[in-house]
Design a protein around this motif. Structure first.
Motif, mmCIF file in Angstrom:
data_model
loop_
_atom_site.group_PDB
_atom_site.id
_atom_site.type_symbol
_atom_site.label_atom_id
_atom_site.label_comp_id
_atom_site.label_asym_id
_atom_site.label_seq_id
_atom_site.Cartn_x
_atom_site.Cartn_y
_atom_site.Cartn_z
ATOM 1 N N LEU A 55 0.822 -1.207 0.000
ATOM 2 C CA LEU A 55 0.000 0.000 0.000
ATOM 3 C C LEU A 55 0.862 1.266 0.000
ATOM 4 C CD1 LEU A 55 -2.778 -1.015 2.542
ATOM 5 C CD2 LEU A 55 -3.204 -0.296 0.192
ATOM 6 N N THR A 56 1.842 1.311 0.886
ATOM 7 C CA THR A 56 2.663 2.518 1.007
ATOM 8 C C THR A 56 3.546 2.718 -0.225
ATOM 9 O OG1 THR A 56 4.329 1.300 2.281
ATOM 10 C CG2 THR A 56 2.670 2.506 3.521
ATOM 11 N N GLN A 57 4.046 1.631 -0.794
ATOM 12 C CA GLN A 57 4.862 1.781 -1.997
ATOM 13 C C GLN A 57 4.016 2.212 -3.198
ATOM 14 O OE1 GLN A 57 8.008 -0.835 -2.976
ATOM 15 N NE2 GLN A 57 8.505 -1.286 -0.846
ATOM 16 N N ALA A 58 2.768 1.787 -3.232
ATOM 17 C CA ALA A 58 1.866 2.237 -4.297
ATOM 18 C C ALA A 58 1.669 3.749 -4.196
ATOM 19 C CB ALA A 58 0.527 1.511 -4.206
ATOM 20 N N GLY A 59 1.470 4.249 -2.982
ATOM 21 C CA GLY A 59 1.313 5.691 -2.795
ATOM 22 C C GLY A 59 2.543 6.465 -3.237
ATOM 23 N N ARG A 61 4.769 5.535 -5.397
ATOM 24 C CA ARG A 61 4.920 5.413 -6.846
ATOM 25 C C ARG A 61 3.993 6.381 -7.577
ATOM 26 N NH1 ARG A 61 7.870 4.431 -11.297
ATOM 27 N NH2 ARG A 61 6.853 3.059 -12.799
ATOM 28 N N VAL A 62 2.785 6.589 -7.056
ATOM 29 C CA VAL A 62 1.876 7.546 -7.689
ATOM 30 C C VAL A 62 2.516 8.928 -7.704
ATOM 31 C CG1 VAL A 62 -0.330 8.745 -7.500
ATOM 32 C CG2 VAL A 62 -0.232 6.272 -7.171
ATOM 33 N N TYR A 63 3.048 9.359 -6.561
ATOM 34 C CA TYR A 63 3.679 10.674 -6.499
ATOM 35 C C TYR A 63 4.864 10.758 -7.457
ATOM 36 C CZ TYR A 63 0.904 12.509 -2.692
ATOM 37 O OH TYR A 63 -0.139 13.014 -1.948
ATOM 38 N N GLU A 64 5.620 9.689 -7.550
ATOM 39 C CA GLU A 64 6.758 9.645 -8.467
ATOM 40 C C GLU A 64 6.290 9.845 -9.913
ATOM 41 O OE1 GLU A 64 9.442 6.022 -10.081
ATOM 42 O OE2 GLU A 64 9.367 6.221 -7.901
ATOM 43 N N PRO A 118 -3.404 3.433 11.286
ATOM 44 C CA PRO A 118 -2.550 4.522 11.793
ATOM 45 C C PRO A 118 -1.158 4.561 11.155
ATOM 46 C CG PRO A 118 -3.690 3.440 13.598
ATOM 47 C CD PRO A 118 -3.970 2.626 12.370
ATOM 48 N N ALA A 119 -0.561 3.412 10.894
ATOM 49 C CA ALA A 119 0.782 3.402 10.297
ATOM 50 C C ALA A 119 0.747 3.981 8.886
ATOM 51 C CB ALA A 119 1.348 1.988 10.284
ATOM 52 N N LEU A 120 -0.256 3.609 8.123
ATOM 53 C CA LEU A 120 -0.402 4.145 6.769
ATOM 54 C C LEU A 120 -0.698 5.638 6.825
ATOM 55 C CD1 LEU A 120 -0.558 3.701 3.703
ATOM 56 C CD2 LEU A 120 -2.957 3.061 4.002
ATOM 57 N N ARG A 121 -1.537 6.049 7.781
ATOM 58 C CA ARG A 121 -1.857 7.470 7.930
ATOM 59 C C ARG A 121 -0.591 8.275 8.219
ATOM 60 N NH1 ARG A 121 -5.746 7.199 11.437
ATOM 61 N NH2 ARG A 121 -4.505 7.538 13.307
ATOM 62 N N SER A 122 0.271 7.737 9.069
ATOM 63 C CA SER A 122 1.517 8.417 9.406
ATOM 64 C C SER A 122 2.413 8.578 8.182
ATOM 65 C CB SER A 122 2.247 7.629 10.505
ATOM 66 O OG SER A 122 3.484 8.220 10.786
ATOM 67 N N ILE A 123 2.528 7.525 7.400
ATOM 68 C CA ILE A 123 3.366 7.563 6.204
ATOM 69 C C ILE A 123 2.791 8.527 5.169
ATOM 70 C CG2 ILE A 123 4.133 6.183 4.217
ATOM 71 C CD1 ILE A 123 4.355 3.819 6.232
ATOM 72 N N LEU A 124 1.475 8.454 4.945
ATOM 73 C CA LEU A 124 0.843 9.350 3.964
ATOM 74 C C LEU A 124 0.918 10.811 4.412
ATOM 75 C CD1 LEU A 124 -2.384 7.625 2.601
ATOM 76 C CD2 LEU A 124 -0.289 8.156 1.381
ATOM 77 N N THR A 125 0.734 11.045 5.703
ATOM 78 C CA THR A 125 0.830 12.412 6.221
ATOM 79 C C THR A 125 2.205 12.990 5.928
ATOM 80 O OG1 THR A 125 -0.782 11.997 7.974
ATOM 81 C CG2 THR A 125 0.711 13.854 8.297
ATOM 82 N N ARG A 127 4.294 12.025 3.622
ATOM 83 C CA ARG A 127 4.496 12.144 2.169
ATOM 84 C C ARG A 127 3.756 13.343 1.598
ATOM 85 N NH1 ARG A 127 5.905 13.419 -1.654
ATOM 86 N NH2 ARG A 127 6.488 12.400 -3.594
ATOM 87 N N VAL A 128 2.523 13.563 2.039
ATOM 88 C CA VAL A 128 1.751 14.696 1.536
ATOM 89 C C VAL A 128 2.343 16.003 2.048
ATOM 90 C CG1 VAL A 128 -0.506 15.829 1.586
ATOM 91 C CG2 VAL A 128 -0.353 13.367 1.190
ATOM 92 N N ARG A 129 2.775 16.027 3.303
ATOM 93 C CA ARG A 129 3.412 17.233 3.847
ATOM 94 C C ARG A 129 4.672 17.566 3.053
ATOM 95 N NH1 ARG A 129 3.959 16.023 9.249
ATOM 96 N NH2 ARG A 129 1.915 16.891 9.661
ATOM 97 N N ALA A 130 5.458 16.540 2.724
ATOM 98 C CA ALA A 130 6.666 16.761 1.921
ATOM 99 C C ALA A 130 6.312 17.288 0.537
ATOM 100 C CB ALA A 130 7.472 15.466 1.815
ATOM 101 N N ASP A 131 5.216 16.787 -0.033
ATOM 102 C CA ASP A 131 4.772 17.249 -1.350
ATOM 103 C C ASP A 131 4.369 18.721 -1.291
ATOM 104 O OD1 ASP A 131 4.000 16.723 -4.157
ATOM 105 O OD2 ASP A 131 1.968 17.045 -3.424
#
Length: 199
Positions: A55-59, A61-64, A118-125, A127-131
């Motif tokens: 799941l996290t690698q898919a996210g 990759r989309v940004y990439e 929660p772990a996915l939320r932390s990673i996405l947060t 990643r989106v903040r970095a974006d």
């Protein structure tokens, strides 16, 4: 032990994006990814420790894949820093993101899944903040008008316009979408200065 064939891994992650967009997060299984990628059953499980990693690698990759190409970046550096350039860039952005329909839909699925993990939320947060920070930094370096708040407001506005375009495209026909992008730039960046008013 996870495999190291980077090309195969990327193909599996791309397949995961397609499955996410079509079936949702609940339909994302190793077997579904193997089928989508056209590889033998069990391949995905050799590359990813678990479903959360997939799941996290898919996210990521989309940004990439959503990053602008070098020609677009260079065009931003050399174009006039005026309203017309700004509107063109925002229309290009909407078109580029909308053009990767399955990627954006997969991101929406990931965001929904993050409300339960929660772990996915932390990673996405992160990643989106970095974006967001990357977009603000790029904007500031470009010399285009508008501050960090304008960049963030445009991101929020255009993201929802993209959601409408990808999920309910008949709500705003193409001509109206184009006009809305220009209006967002005028009202957010240029404080209502229309194309006929001095900046």
């Amino acid at each position: 032990m996870a495999r190291r064939n980077d090309e195969r891994r990327a193909a599996l992650v791309d397949a995961a994006i397609e499955v996410l967009a079509r079936e949702g997060a609940r339909g994302l299984t190793f077997r579904a990814v193997d089928t989508e990628a056209g590889v033998p059953t069990g391949t995905a499980s050799n590359y990813f420790a678990n479903r959360d990693e997939l799941l996290t690698q898919a996210g990521a990759r989309v940004y990439e894949r959503l990053q602008p190409d070098e020609e677009t970046i260079e065009g931003t550096r050399t174009a006039p820093h005026d309203r017309e350039t700004y509107v063109r860039l925002m229309r290009e952005l909407v078109g580029r993101v909308s053009g990767f329909r399955t990627g954006y839909l997969a991101l929406l699925e990931l965001r929904l899944e993050a409300t339960r993990r929660p772990a996915l939320r932390s990673i996405l947060t992160a990643r989106v903040r970095a974006d967001v920070e990357q977009n603000v930094s790029f904007h500031e370096a470009s010399g285009l008008p508008g501050d960090a708040t304008a960049v963030k407001l445009l991101m929020l506005t255009l993201n929802w316009l993209i959601v409408e375009q990808l999920t309910l495209p008949e709500v705003f026909p193409e001509e109206e979408r184009e006009a809305l992008v220009a209006a967002a730039v005028d009202r957010i960046v240029f404080a209502g200065s229309g194309p006929d008013r001095p900046l």
